[in-house]
Scaffold this motif. Sequence first.
Motif, PDB file in Angstrom:
ATOM      1  N   UNK A   5       0.831  -1.206   0.000  1.00 14.73           N
ATOM      2  CA  UNK A   5       0.000   0.000   0.000  1.00 14.73           C
ATOM      3  C   UNK A   5       0.868   1.260   0.000  1.00 14.73           C
ATOM      4  N   UNK A   6       0.471   2.218  -0.807  1.00 13.95           N
ATOM      5  CA  UNK A   6       1.155   3.512  -0.893  1.00 13.95           C
ATOM      6  C   UNK A   6       0.082   4.587  -0.930  1.00 13.95           C
ATOM      7  N   UNK A   7       0.286   5.655  -0.175  1.00 13.40           N
ATOM      8  CA  UNK A   7      -0.647   6.774  -0.214  1.00 13.40           C
ATOM      9  C   UNK A   7      -0.188   7.756  -1.278  1.00 13.40           C
ATOM     10  N   UNK A   8      -1.062   8.021  -2.243  1.00 20.37           N
ATOM     11  CA  UNK A   8      -0.791   9.042  -3.255  1.00 20.37           C
ATOM     12  C   UNK A   8      -1.509  10.304  -2.813  1.00 20.37           C
ATOM     13  N   UNK A   9      -0.764  11.406  -2.672  1.00 20.51           N
ATOM     14  CA  UNK A   9      -1.335  12.670  -2.209  1.00 20.51           C
ATOM     15  C   UNK A   9      -0.826  13.777  -3.110  1.00 20.51           C
ATOM     16  N   UNK A  10      -1.736  14.351  -3.912  1.00 21.93           N
ATOM     17  CA  UNK A  10      -1.381  15.378  -4.891  1.00 21.93           C
ATOM     18  C   UNK A  10      -0.253  14.851  -5.766  1.00 21.93           C
ATOM     19  N   UNK A  11       0.891  15.516  -5.808  1.00 22.99           N
ATOM     20  CA  UNK A  11       2.009  15.048  -6.631  1.00 22.99           C
ATOM     21  C   UNK A  11       3.025  14.234  -5.836  1.00 22.99           C
ATOM     22  N   UNK A  12       2.598  13.689  -4.698  1.00 23.41           N
ATOM     23  CA  UNK A  12       3.513  12.985  -3.801  1.00 23.41           C
ATOM     24  C   UNK A  12       3.043  11.563  -3.538  1.00 23.41           C
ATOM     25  N   UNK A  13       4.000  10.733  -3.136  1.00 23.40           N
ATOM     26  CA  UNK A  13       3.679   9.387  -2.663  1.00 23.40           C
ATOM     27  C   UNK A  13       4.279   9.240  -1.274  1.00 23.40           C
ATOM     28  N   UNK A  14       3.519   8.595  -0.388  1.00 22.08           N
ATOM     29  CA  UNK A  14       3.982   8.371   0.973  1.00 22.08           C
ATOM     30  C   UNK A  14       4.062   6.865   1.210  1.00 22.08           C
ATOM     31  N   UNK A  28       7.634   6.965   7.890  1.00 20.18           N
ATOM     32  CA  UNK A  28       6.829   7.377   6.735  1.00 20.18           C
ATOM     33  C   UNK A  28       7.643   8.375   5.936  1.00 20.18           C
ATOM     34  N   UNK A  29       7.786   8.109   4.647  1.00 16.74           N
ATOM     35  CA  UNK A  29       8.610   8.955   3.786  1.00 16.74           C
ATOM     36  C   UNK A  29       7.797   9.412   2.595  1.00 16.74           C
ATOM     37  N   UNK A  30       7.795  10.734   2.360  1.00 17.57           N
ATOM     38  CA  UNK A  30       7.070  11.323   1.241  1.00 17.57           C
ATOM     39  C   UNK A  30       8.052  11.682   0.130  1.00 17.57           C
ATOM     40  N   UNK A  31       7.750  11.208  -1.078  1.00 22.97           N
ATOM     41  CA  UNK A  31       8.577  11.451  -2.258  1.00 22.97           C
ATOM     42  C   UNK A  31       7.832  12.324  -3.250  1.00 22.97           C
ATOM     43  N   UNK A  32       8.567  13.159  -3.973  1.00 23.43           N
ATOM     44  CA  UNK A  32       7.963  13.904  -5.074  1.00 23.43           C
ATOM     45  C   UNK A  32       8.037  13.061  -6.343  1.00 23.43           C
ATOM     46  N   UNK A  36      12.560  12.416  -5.046  1.00 23.61           N
ATOM     47  CA  UNK A  36      13.259  13.126  -3.982  1.00 23.61           C
ATOM     48  C   UNK A  36      12.450  13.026  -2.696  1.00 23.61           C
ATOM     49  N   UNK A  37      13.139  12.832  -1.580  1.00 28.69           N
ATOM     50  CA  UNK A  37      12.468  12.837  -0.282  1.00 28.69           C
ATOM     51  C   UNK A  37      12.140  14.280   0.073  1.00 28.69           C
ATOM     52  N   UNK A  38      10.865  14.539   0.366  1.00 29.39           N
ATOM     53  CA  UNK A  38      10.449  15.897   0.715  1.00 29.39           C
ATOM     54  C   UNK A  38       9.988  16.009   2.171  1.00 29.39           C
ATOM     55  N   UNK A  39       9.699  14.885   2.824  1.00 31.77           N
ATOM     56  CA  UNK A  39       9.317  14.898   4.238  1.00 31.77           C
ATOM     57  C   UNK A  39       9.439  13.486   4.796  1.00 31.77           C
ATOM     58  N   UNK A  40       9.626  13.414   6.118  1.00 31.25           N
ATOM     59  CA  UNK A  40       9.687  12.136   6.823  1.00 31.25           C
ATOM     60  C   UNK A  40       9.046  12.295   8.189  1.00 31.25           C
ATOM     61  N   UNK A  41       8.442  11.195   8.658  1.00 31.15           N
ATOM     62  CA  UNK A  41       7.854  11.166   9.991  1.00 31.15           C
ATOM     63  C   UNK A  41       8.157   9.825  10.622  1.00 31.15           C
TER      64      UNK A  41
END
Length: 80
Positions: A5-14, A28-32, A36-41
């Motif tokens: 499972x992958x969350x697609x959010x706007x132009x990003x994947x988490x 949790x890692x968000x990619x553009x 590119x990694x744009x955020x992590x939690x």
Amino acid sequence: PSVVPVLMWKDYSIWAYSFIDNRIAFQLIMFDTDQNIVAQWYKPGARYLEDISLDNAAGIVEFIGQSQRKVTLTLEEIEN
């Protein structure tokens, strides 16, 4: 092959990553779109992702792991 499972959010994947040391947590890692990694939690409380549930009305995403344990990421966290 298995499905992850992958969350697609706007132009990003988490993506939810489990740890090799078996701790009960996800990274949790968000990619553009350029990978590119744009955020992590770091979210303790669950491991081994099985499903993702998005509740737009409540403003949360639940990452559901082994034994139905869950961690929550808010849409506010994603947007900031």
